[in-house]
Scaffold this active site. Sequence first.
Site, PDB file in Angstrom:
ATOM      1  N   GLU A   1      -0.840   1.349  -5.308  1.00  0.00           N
ATOM      2  CA  GLU A   1      -0.623   0.117  -4.556  1.00  0.00           C
ATOM      3  C   GLU A   1      -0.538  -1.096  -5.474  1.00  0.00           C
ATOM      4  O   GLU A   1      -1.371  -1.267  -6.367  1.00  0.00           O
ATOM      5  CB  GLU A   1      -1.774  -0.038  -3.562  1.00  0.00           C
ATOM      6  CG  GLU A   1      -1.985   1.219  -2.701  1.00  0.00           C
ATOM      7  CD  GLU A   1      -3.310   1.236  -1.983  1.00  0.00           C
ATOM      8  OE1 GLU A   1      -3.865   2.342  -1.779  1.00  0.00           O
ATOM      9  OE2 GLU A   1      -3.818   0.145  -1.663  1.00  0.00           O
TER      10      GLU A   1
ATOM     11  N   HIS B   1       0.851  -1.203   0.000  1.00  0.00           N
ATOM     12  CA  HIS B   1       0.000   0.000   0.000  1.00  0.00           C
ATOM     13  C   HIS B   1       0.884   1.250   0.000  1.00  0.00           C
ATOM     14  O   HIS B   1       0.853   2.077   0.912  1.00  0.00           O
ATOM     15  CB  HIS B   1      -0.866  -0.062   1.260  1.00  0.00           C
ATOM     16  CG  HIS B   1      -2.026   0.882   1.322  1.00  0.00           C
ATOM     17  ND1 HIS B   1      -1.884   2.237   1.202  1.00  0.00           N
ATOM     18  CD2 HIS B   1      -3.337   0.639   1.527  1.00  0.00           C
ATOM     19  CE1 HIS B   1      -3.070   2.793   1.339  1.00  0.00           C
ATOM     20  NE2 HIS B   1      -3.980   1.850   1.524  1.00  0.00           N
TER      21      HIS B   1
HETATM   22  O1  TA6 Z   1      -6.098   1.607  -0.454  1.00  0.00           O
HETATM   23  C1  TA6 Z   1      -7.131   2.480  -0.392  1.00  0.00           C
HETATM   24  C2  TA6 Z   1      -7.884   2.238   0.904  1.00  0.00           C
HETATM   25  O2  TA6 Z   1      -8.461   0.973   0.918  1.00  0.00           O
HETATM   26  C3  TA6 Z   1      -8.905   3.359   1.091  1.00  0.00           C
HETATM   27  O3  TA6 Z   1     -10.198   2.881   0.991  1.00  0.00           O
HETATM   28  C4  TA6 Z   1      -8.567   3.945   2.459  1.00  0.00           C
HETATM   29  O4  TA6 Z   1      -9.341   3.461   3.445  1.00  0.00           O
HETATM   30  C5  TA6 Z   1      -7.104   3.575   2.599  1.00  0.00           C
HETATM   31  O5  TA6 Z   1      -6.988   2.316   2.026  1.00  0.00           O
HETATM   32  C6  TA6 Z   1      -6.533   3.637   3.981  1.00  0.00           C
HETATM   33  O6  TA6 Z   1      -6.971   2.611   4.770  1.00  0.00           O
HETATM   34  P1  TA6 Z   1      -6.547   2.603   6.329  1.00  0.00           P
HETATM   35  O7  TA6 Z   1      -7.151   1.338   6.886  1.00  0.00           O
HETATM   36  O8  TA6 Z   1      -5.041   2.575   6.376  1.00  0.00           O
HETATM   37  O9  TA6 Z   1      -7.079   3.850   6.933  1.00  0.00           O
END
Ligand code: TA6
Length: 355
Positions: A328, A225
Site C-alpha cells: 500500500e 490499499h
Molecule cells: O492495511 C492493512 C490493514 O490495516 C490490516 O490491519 C487489515 O485490517 C487490513 O488493513 C484490512 O482492513 P479492512 O478494514 O479492509 O478489513
Amino acid sequence: MRPQSPRPVAAGSGHANAAPSSSSSSAHPHATPRRQRGPRPACAPTGPSAGSCETVTMPFAPPVPASLPASVEVGLGSGGLPVVRVAGRQGSAEIYLHGAQVTAWTPAGGRPVLWLSATSRFLPDAAIRGGVPICFPWFGAKAGAPSAAAHGFARLTEWEFVDAQEAGDDVVLTFRLGDTPATRASAWPHRFEALYTVTVGTRLALALRITNLEPEAVTFEEALHTYLRVDDVRDVRVAGLEGAPFLDQLAGLTEVPGASEPVRFEAETDRIYLGTDAAATVIDPAGHSVTIEKRESHSTVVWNPWAAKARSMSDFGDEEWTGMVCVETANIRGDLVRLEPGQSHTMTAVLAAVA
Ligand code: TA6
C-alpha cells in the site's frame, strides 16, 4: 426538470443520457453532475450472479461526464453499483464509483494484476474487498473515535465521475469527492476536495490530490490499499523495503529495525514502513511480478491476513489468502499530511507488471 428514463451509457455515445447542467459546485472544470431517477436493467457482469439481469430502481443515476471516449462505458456492476469500464488500447480496467475503487486492471497482452475477493460485498455502505481501496482521511482505526469506520469514509462513499480522456494509448479518468453532510458529521469534519486520477494503459497510474478548503490547517492520513494477485504468497518476496524499519501492527505497533532481505511471508503479516519513498517490487516466481513506484508517499504498508484472519473476515474467502498480497502506498502516522488553507497535496502510485 422532466425525469427521463436513464439507461447504461453506450461507449462513444457522446452524451451521457443527460444534457449538462450549470450547477457545478466543484473546482473541477468538467464537474457537471446531473441526477436522474428511474428503474433500469442491471446485469451483473462478474461475481457470483454473473449473467443474471434484474430490474433495479436506483435512487438516482450517477453523475457522469458529458462525453465519453469510445474506450469508456458506464454501467452497472456487482450489486447494481455503478461501474466505469475501460477497454483502452494498452489496458483494460474497472472502477466502481463506490469509493472510486479500481477493482480490475489488465495491461494489454498481460494478466490481471489486481486481486478481488470472490466473496466481496458490493453494497452502498460496505467496503469492496480487493482492487485499490482509497483509505482517507484516516488509516485503520481513528484515534479517539472508536466507532468511526476503519480506513475512513472515502471507500464507503460514492464519488463523482467527472472526466474521461484518451491520451495517446492511455485512458485518463477523473473522479471527485467533496465534503458532504455525512463527512462533515464524521470524525474528520473538514471541508475538502479530493480528485482521483486513474490512468489506464501498460501501467496503472493512480494520483490522489487532496485540497484543504478550510480557513485553517488540517492533517490527514491516506493510503492506496492495493491488493495484488499472486500465485502463492508463500513463494513471494517484496523487495525495495530493505533497511526500512517498520511498525508491527500485530505486536502493538512495536518498531522493528529494518532487515537486509526482501520481505517473505510465513505467517500473518501487517507492517507499516515509515519514512520510505522507495519503490516496492512484488517478486512472484510464477510470473505475477509487479513494481509499485510512488511519489509524495513516505509510508508503505505490507499485509497478508494468512489463514485464521482470512477465516475471520466474512467478505474474504477462507482459502483466498494464498492468492493475494497488499502493498500500500501511504502517508500514515508520523508521515501524515498537513495542509495549510487552500493547499493541495498529490500522492501517486504507478503499477507496472514486470515480465
Ligand atoms: O492495511 C492493512 C490493514 O490495516 C490490516 O490491519 C487489515 O485490517 C487490513 O488493513 C484490512 O482492513 P479492512 O478494514 O479492509 O478489513
